[in-house]
Design a protein around this motif. Structure first.
Motif, PDB file in Angstrom:
ATOM      1  N   ASP A 138     -28.426 -16.943  30.889  1.00 25.08           N
ATOM      2  CA  ASP A 138     -27.220 -16.704  30.095  1.00 25.08           C
ATOM      3  C   ASP A 138     -26.070 -17.601  30.546  1.00 25.08           C
ATOM      4  O   ASP A 138     -25.252 -18.040  29.730  1.00 25.08           O
ATOM      5  CB  ASP A 138     -26.802 -15.238  30.190  1.00 25.08           C
ATOM      6  CG  ASP A 138     -27.724 -14.329  29.383  1.00 25.08           C
ATOM      7  OD1 ASP A 138     -28.474 -14.858  28.534  1.00 25.08           O
ATOM      8  OD2 ASP A 138     -27.691 -13.107  29.602  1.00 25.08           O
ATOM      9  N   ALA A 195     -24.139 -20.233  28.120  1.00 24.63           N
ATOM     10  CA  ALA A 195     -22.680 -20.229  27.982  1.00 24.63           C
ATOM     11  C   ALA A 195     -22.085 -21.585  28.341  1.00 24.63           C
ATOM     12  O   ALA A 195     -21.175 -22.078  27.662  1.00 24.63           O
ATOM     13  CB  ALA A 195     -22.081 -19.134  28.865  1.00 24.63           C
ATOM     14  N   PRO A 216     -24.163 -14.641  24.885  1.00 30.14           N
ATOM     15  CA  PRO A 216     -23.137 -15.658  25.165  1.00 30.14           C
ATOM     16  C   PRO A 216     -22.627 -16.397  23.931  1.00 30.14           C
ATOM     17  O   PRO A 216     -21.514 -16.908  23.939  1.00 30.14           O
ATOM     18  CB  PRO A 216     -23.857 -16.635  26.117  1.00 30.14           C
ATOM     19  CG  PRO A 216     -24.990 -15.862  26.680  1.00 30.14           C
ATOM     20  CD  PRO A 216     -25.411 -14.909  25.620  1.00 30.14           C
ATOM     21  N   TYR A 238     -21.092 -13.982  33.391  1.00 27.84           N
ATOM     22  CA  TYR A 238     -22.471 -14.444  33.553  1.00 27.84           C
ATOM     23  C   TYR A 238     -22.598 -15.084  34.939  1.00 27.84           C
ATOM     24  O   TYR A 238     -22.152 -16.216  35.144  1.00 27.84           O
ATOM     25  CB  TYR A 238     -22.835 -15.459  32.469  1.00 27.84           C
ATOM     26  CG  TYR A 238     -22.600 -14.935  31.059  1.00 27.84           C
ATOM     27  CD1 TYR A 238     -23.508 -14.071  30.466  1.00 27.84           C
ATOM     28  CD2 TYR A 238     -21.459 -15.301  30.358  1.00 27.84           C
ATOM     29  CE1 TYR A 238     -23.290 -13.587  29.185  1.00 27.84           C
ATOM     30  CE2 TYR A 238     -21.232 -14.816  29.082  1.00 27.84           C
ATOM     31  CZ  TYR A 238     -22.140 -13.958  28.498  1.00 27.84           C
ATOM     32  OH  TYR A 238     -21.926 -13.469  27.239  1.00 27.84           O
TER      33      TYR A 238
END
Length: 393
Positions: free
Chosen positions: A160, A164, A219, A343
């Motif tokens: 993740d 992102a 994300p 994250y």
């Protein structure tokens, strides 16, 4: 009658060559060719048994067997089988994730004087991988080490976090969306934090004009405006989505939209939170700065690209360091909803995704975009793996 010679047969040259090669690489099974064996090939004992035999013949202790591990929070609990005659143990480590395991001859001593204990916990590990080997000791004399150790993957990159980083700091925005990027000072790497304002599906009207979703830690989920902060590098991005007159969510998680208008330009300014609904500035205005505590202060004044008379999304938020995460305070219009998600850069043990929801704040009615009635809210406790973590308002 022929008399069989009692002289020992000289090893075939190929046997010596292959065995030496196996020992040189440090720990692969040494396959030897024996022309007297059926089929001409025989797999012999692996090199740790060879090393143990040598140690035993010279009066030393054999290599420790049964090394096991349990992962903790940046820690590894090791345990192993007792070696008969040992009065102490030493733990060696090598910090590498190479595809080719390294010989234990290069490992570093990380713990000794364990006595007869057959377990030990390695704490505060910063490496991604650690290779371990344990040696038995008697009267100060160390026994054999296995030729290669046992690898423990302490952490892996968070999927993740990678998503992102790509979405907000490297990739081009989706069609109709816009992104602007800047930097603040670097700091401790607590991962990537998103602060995003989105219109949650609560009725037919918000489903039509909104982001066609509920709470989520995805994300790349749609939002009216997202502020992304890479805490380690100092990168900051403001991502604004296009606005659509109508749309709906689909069973597969996607959406269909109609009457869409491209997002208005994005600009970083000194004090975005002070910009009111009466402003004629048709841009999405964002301000970011580091706080004295090492956090981030963010001001937002985002505008709808279809009908600015609906009001601007105004808010001021502060992310304050707390342990390995952040506490959040938010003073903003009571519409739309807000999500604050972190994250971590790495996750333990497997290449999976992990999202920590710091806090969420729900929305009221769209009229509160221009009512001037803002709410002041704060995160209430620990992060959660659930998609909703209500703030106290």
């Amino acid at each position: 009658m022929r008399v069989r010679s009692t002289k020992s047969r000289r090893p075939h040259p190929l046997v010596i060559t292959v065995l030496a090669t196996g020992l040189a690489v440090g720990g692969f099974v040494a396959a030897t060719s024996d022309l007297s064996s059926p089929g001409g090939v025989r797999t012999t004992t692996d090199t740790d048994q060879i090393a143990n035999a040598a140690a035993t013949e010279s009066g030393g202790l054999p290599a420790v067997k049964g090394l096991k591990f349990t992962l903790g929070d940046r820690s590894v609990k090791l345990s192993w089988k007792k070696v008969s005659g040992a009065d102490d143990y030493r733990v060696y480590a090598d910090y590498a994730c190479d595809n080719m395991p390294r010989s234990t001859s290069t490992y570093q001593l990380v713990k000794d004087h364990l006595g007869k204990k057959t377990k030990w916990t390695h704490r505060n590990i910063t490496a991604t991988c650690v290779n371990y080997a344990v040696a038995a000791v008697r009267d100060g004399e160390q026994g054999a080490l296995p030729p290669i150790g046992k690898r423990v993957v302490v952490s892996m990159p968070n999927r993740d976090h990678t998503m992102a980083a790509q979405r907000y700091f490297t990739a081009a925005p989706d069609a109709g969306d816009l992104v602007a990027r800047t930097r603040v000072a670097e700091g401790p790497d607590r991962g990537i934090v998103l602060a995003r304002a989105y219109i949650r599906n609560k009725d037919a009207f918000t489903e039509s004009i909104g982001d066609h979703r509920g709470w989520t830690a995805n994300p790349v989920a749609s939002s009216k405006v997202t502020i992304a902060w890479n805490t380690g590098t100092g990168e900051v991005a403001a991502y604004v989505h296009k606005s659509c007159v109508a749309g709906t969510s689909l069973p597969n998680g996607g959406s269909v939209q109609a009457g869409c208008h491209d997002a208005m330009p994005v600009a970083f300014v000194p004090d975005a939170a002070s910009v009111g609904d009466s402003s004629s500035d048709a841009r999405n205005l964002i301000s970011v700065s580091r706080t004295g505590s090492g956090g981030l202060s963010v001001g937002v004044s985002a505008v709808n690209s279809i009908a600015s008379k609906l009001g601007r999304i105004n808010g001021q938020l502060t992310l304050s360091p707390y342990e390995d995460t952040f506490r959040v305070t938010l003073k903003a219009d009571r519409f739309p909803a807000w999500e604050f998600i972190r994250y971590p850069h790495f996750v333990q043990g497997a290449p999976i995704g992990e999202a920590k929801v710091i806090a969420t704040r729900d929305q009221t009615q769209i009229g509160d975009l221009t009512s001037g009635r803002q709410s002041t809210c704060a995160s209430t406790g620990s992060e959660t793996l659930h998609s909703e973590n209500p703030m106290s308002c």
